[in-house]
Design an enzyme around this catalytic site. Structure first.
Site, short mmCIF file in Angstrom:
data_model
loop_
_atom_site.label_atom_id
_atom_site.label_comp_id
_atom_site.label_asym_id
_atom_site.label_seq_id
_atom_site.Cartn_x
_atom_site.Cartn_y
_atom_site.Cartn_z
N TRP A 96 0.82 -1.21 0.00
CA TRP A 96 0.00 0.00 0.00
C TRP A 96 0.86 1.26 0.00
CZ3 TRP A 96 -4.35 -0.96 4.23
CH2 TRP A 96 -5.14 -2.05 3.84
N LYS A 97 2.14 1.14 0.27
CA LYS A 97 3.04 2.30 0.39
C LYS A 97 2.46 3.30 1.41
CE LYS A 97 4.30 1.54 -4.39
NZ LYS A 97 5.20 1.95 -5.43
N GLY A 116 1.68 -2.65 -6.17
CA GLY A 116 1.57 -1.33 -5.56
C GLY A 116 0.20 -0.72 -5.83
N GLY A 117 0.12 0.14 -6.83
CA GLY A 117 -1.09 0.92 -7.11
C GLY A 117 -2.36 0.07 -7.16
N SER A 146 3.86 -2.20 -12.01
CA SER A 146 2.68 -1.94 -12.83
C SER A 146 1.91 -3.21 -13.18
CB SER A 146 3.06 -1.15 -14.09
OG SER A 146 3.63 0.10 -13.71
N GLU A 162 12.16 2.19 -3.42
CA GLU A 162 11.88 3.52 -2.85
C GLU A 162 12.65 3.73 -1.55
OE1 GLU A 162 7.58 3.18 -2.96
OE2 GLU A 162 7.67 3.19 -5.15
N HIS A 197 12.83 -2.38 -0.75
CA HIS A 197 12.08 -1.76 -1.85
C HIS A 197 12.93 -0.63 -2.46
CE1 HIS A 197 8.96 0.26 -4.11
NE2 HIS A 197 8.22 -0.84 -3.97
N GLY A 246 5.19 1.95 -10.68
CA GLY A 246 4.33 3.14 -10.67
C GLY A 246 4.37 3.93 -11.97
C1 PEP Z 1 5.66 -1.63 -5.76
O1 PEP Z 1 5.75 -0.54 -5.24
O2 PEP Z 1 6.12 -2.61 -5.14
C2 PEP Z 1 5.01 -1.75 -7.05
C3 PEP Z 1 5.16 -2.85 -7.73
O3 PEP Z 1 4.27 -0.67 -7.48
P1 PEP Z 1 3.28 -0.59 -8.75
O4 PEP Z 1 2.50 -1.88 -8.80
O5 PEP Z 1 2.41 0.59 -8.47
O6 PEP Z 1 4.15 -0.41 -9.96
#
Ligand code: PEP
Length: 252
Positions: free
Chosen positions: A10-11, A236-237, A215, A99, A97, A175
């Site tokens: 969920w970040k 993620g998203g 993604s 980030e 991660h 993302g």
């Molecule tokens: C993530 O942050 O681990 C990720 C895969 O993000 P997203 O699915 O939004 O690309």
């Protein structure tokens, strides 16, 4: 047989009430579905762990923190230690991660400490690795990924590796809406499994779950998950809405 897993990250999203509602929706959807072929995990902010744990069936929906400290306790203002995470009832922690590596300068040595402390606290680790666009274009992505695994994971013994899930997350696909093709992802997953075989032997390589992240959504998950070395996704998203997350959970 290694586990198939779909894990949400969920970040830094949702307030506690919003997160509890989302967790309840995921928990209800998992409980209602009869054909789920993978383990389901949600990775929530630290502030949400206790409240979310109270509304999920942990046997059906795993609970992950998104980080933990590289120390167990003491004068580290603002940090959250692995034993604290474990004391909420969470059973996983996401480490490494991109980030965290990029924005918070987490080094391989720090991540090695975090991995050790998480395992010592009884947490399973979802360990992220992956290359930047520049590293992919230079053709050094396997070297980068290999170094990330060697420097933070390969001091573990084979028994400890049973509690490690690896997530391959190309930074250029996170993302951005730009997914690695299923062939690009499979190539890296097979490379990672080959590294595991070299380091630990065929059994550990075969038993280790390797997730793809970047993604991933309901429309591309079936093709990615059909590849022999892609054992699920770190999402993620698309994990922020129960229906899109469940669309990926049911993609196997
Ligand atoms: C993530 O942050 O681990 C990720 C895969 O993000 P997203 O699915 O939004 O690309």
């Amino acid at each position: 047989m290694r586990k198939k897993i779909v894990a949400g990250n969920w970040k830094m999203n949702t307030t506690v009430p919003e997160g509890v509602e989302l967790a309840q929706q995921v928990n209800a959807a998992v409980a209602a579905a009869s054909d789920i072929k993978c383990d389901v995990i949600i990775g929530v902010p630290f502030t949400h762990l206790t409240a979310v744990k109270a509304v999920i069936d942990i046997d059906k929906v795993g609970l992950a923190a998104q980080n933990c400290a590289d120390h167990t306790s003491g004068a580290y203002t603002g940090e959250v230690a692995a034993p604290m995470v474990a004391s909420t009832g969470a059973n996983y922690v996401i480490l490494g991660h991109s980030e965290r590596r990029g924005y918070y300068n987490e080094t391989p040595a720090m991540l090695k400490e975090k991995v050790d402390l998480a395992l010592a606290s009884g947490l399973k680790v979802i360990f992220c690795c992956g290359e930047s666009l520049d590293e992919r274009e230079q053709g050094i992505f396997k070297q980068v990924i290999g170094d990330e695994l060697r420097e933070s994971l390969f001091h573990l013994d084979a028994q400890q590796m049973a509690n490690i899930v690896i997530a391959y997350e190309p930074i250029w696909a996170i993302g951005t809406g730009k997914t690695a093709t299923s062939d690009q992802a499979q190539e890296v997953h097979a490379f990672i499994r080959g590294m595991l075989a070299q380091q630990y032997g065929a059994q550990v390589a075969d038993d280790t779950t390797i997730l793809y992240g970047g993604s991933c959504k309901p429309s591309n998950a079936p093709e990615l998950f059909a590849k022999p070395d892609i054992d699920g996704g770190l999402i993620g998203g698309a994990s922020l809405k129960a229906d899109s997350f469940m669309g990926i959970v049911t993609a196997f």
